[in-house]
Design a protein around this motif. Structure first.
Motif, PDB file in Angstrom:
ATOM      1  N   GLY A  46       0.790  -1.221   0.000  1.00 13.45           N
ATOM      2  CA  GLY A  46       0.000   0.000   0.000  1.00 13.45           C
ATOM      3  C   GLY A  46       0.824   1.273   0.000  1.00 13.45           C
ATOM      4  O   GLY A  46       0.443   2.276  -0.607  1.00 13.45           O
ATOM      5  N   ASP A  47       1.979   1.248   0.696  1.00 16.12           N
ATOM      6  CA  ASP A  47       2.790   2.453   0.851  1.00 16.12           C
ATOM      7  C   ASP A  47       4.097   2.407   0.071  1.00 16.12           C
ATOM      8  O   ASP A  47       4.836   3.394   0.060  1.00 16.12           O
ATOM      9  N   GLY A  48       4.412   1.281  -0.534  1.00 17.94           N
ATOM     10  CA  GLY A  48       5.620   1.194  -1.334  1.00 17.94           C
ATOM     11  C   GLY A  48       6.809   0.635  -0.563  1.00 17.94           C
ATOM     12  O   GLY A  48       6.702   0.284   0.620  1.00 17.94           O
ATOM     13  N   PRO A  49       7.966   0.534  -1.224  1.00 13.58           N
ATOM     14  CA  PRO A  49       9.160  -0.063  -0.620  1.00 13.58           C
ATOM     15  C   PRO A  49       9.580   0.643   0.664  1.00 13.58           C
ATOM     16  O   PRO A  49       9.316   1.829   0.858  1.00 13.58           O
ATOM     17  N   ALA A  50      10.258  -0.104   1.542  1.00 17.67           N
ATOM     18  CA  ALA A  50      10.701   0.444   2.829  1.00 17.67           C
ATOM     19  C   ALA A  50      11.871  -0.380   3.340  1.00 17.67           C
ATOM     20  O   ALA A  50      12.109  -1.499   2.897  1.00 17.67           O
ATOM     21  N   THR A  51      12.579   0.188   4.297  1.00 16.56           N
ATOM     22  CA  THR A  51      13.667  -0.517   4.967  1.00 16.56           C
ATOM     23  C   THR A  51      13.159  -1.101   6.282  1.00 16.56           C
ATOM     24  O   THR A  51      12.067  -0.761   6.742  1.00 16.56           O
ATOM     25  N   SER A  52      13.964  -1.947   6.889  1.00 15.77           N
ATOM     26  CA  SER A  52      13.569  -2.507   8.183  1.00 15.77           C
ATOM     27  C   SER A  52      13.446  -1.407   9.235  1.00 15.77           C
ATOM     28  O   SER A  52      12.572  -1.477  10.105  1.00 15.77           O
ATOM     29  N   ALA A  53      14.273  -0.371   9.140  1.00 15.24           N
ATOM     30  CA  ALA A  53      14.208   0.726  10.104  1.00 15.24           C
ATOM     31  C   ALA A  53      12.900   1.505   9.963  1.00 15.24           C
ATOM     32  O   ALA A  53      12.275   1.880  10.956  1.00 15.24           O
ATOM     33  N   VAL A  54      12.496   1.747   8.726  1.00 11.47           N
ATOM     34  CA  VAL A  54      11.240   2.461   8.486  1.00 11.47           C
ATOM     35  C   VAL A  54      10.061   1.654   9.023  1.00 11.47           C
ATOM     36  O   VAL A  54       9.176   2.185   9.704  1.00 11.47           O
ATOM     37  N   LEU A  55      10.049   0.370   8.740  1.00 11.31           N
ATOM     38  CA  LEU A  55       8.953  -0.484   9.190  1.00 11.31           C
ATOM     39  C   LEU A  55       8.962  -0.655  10.705  1.00 11.31           C
ATOM     40  O   LEU A  55       7.904  -0.718  11.337  1.00 11.31           O
TER      41      LEU A  55
END
Length: 202
Positions: A46-55
């Motif tokens: 839904g929100d697009g790619p992310a890093t483990s830190a962002v998640l």
């Protein structure tokens, strides 16, 4: 369309004829059926790619916990590295499939899938409820609230064939809007379609 879709009948193969769609089998369902992994997938689609830190910040978890779940999802073919965004110091992850189809009628026949199916559907309903609650609690202004809809129709009487037809027509309409490029001023919109039989009251 980014939402998970319970289906009455499974596709003939794990990869549907529709590009970007994966039909979950017992193994895939068991790999995905964890509340945090389900939320990770929902976020990446839904929100697009992310890093483990962002998640980790998004879900209030440690980066170590997120990294473990991300590796698990990658090993089972749900996500992959976004090498165009990634660097040596941080890895970006993206969803492999835009949509997951859940053939509930078939999975219920497999005793090994029942517990995972309960977790998956329970988390799915909880997430839907939280999304609606967040919308109701927010102040969106007259224009957005006037364009939105929270509706329920309890006076329909349909056969399974007619219900399936209604479902497909609704999904086709949503897909048409989902595939269109966003216009200026557009915001992310959640479309929840819930059509299911109920027991008649005495």
């Amino acid at each position: 369309m980014t939402a998970d879709t319970p289906a009455a009948q499974p596709a003939p193969d794990q990869e549907s004829a529709r590009e970007g769609t994966r039909t979950l089998d017992t193994r895939g369902l068991r790999a995905l059926a964890h509340p945090l992994r389900i939320r990770i997938m929902d976020s990446l689609r839904g929100d697009g790619p992310a890093t483990s830190a962002v998640l980790a910040a998004r879900f209030g978890e440690s980066t170590g916990t997120l990294s473990w779940h991300l590796r698990h999802l990658a090993e089972n073919g749900f996500i992959e590295e976004d090498e165009e965004r990634g660097t040596r110091r941080e890895r970006w992850w993206r969803a492999v499939h835009k949509t997951h189809v859940l053939p509930t009628s078939e999975l219920r026949k497999d005793p090994e899938a029942r517990a995972s199916l309960d977790v998956y559907l329970g988390q799915m309903v909880q997430d839907m409820t939280e999304q609606v609650s967040a919308y109701v609690a927010g102040d969106w202004g007259e224009e957005w609230e006037g364009a939105s809809l929270l509706g329920s129709w309890n006076d329909l009487h349909l056969t399974p064939t007619a219900l399936a037809s209604l479902r497909e027509e609704l999904m086709a309409v949503v897909s048409r809007y989902a595939d269109a490029p966003p216009e200026p001023g557009a915001l992310p919109v959640t479309a929840q379609i819930q059509v299911f039989p109920r027991r008649e009251r005495p």
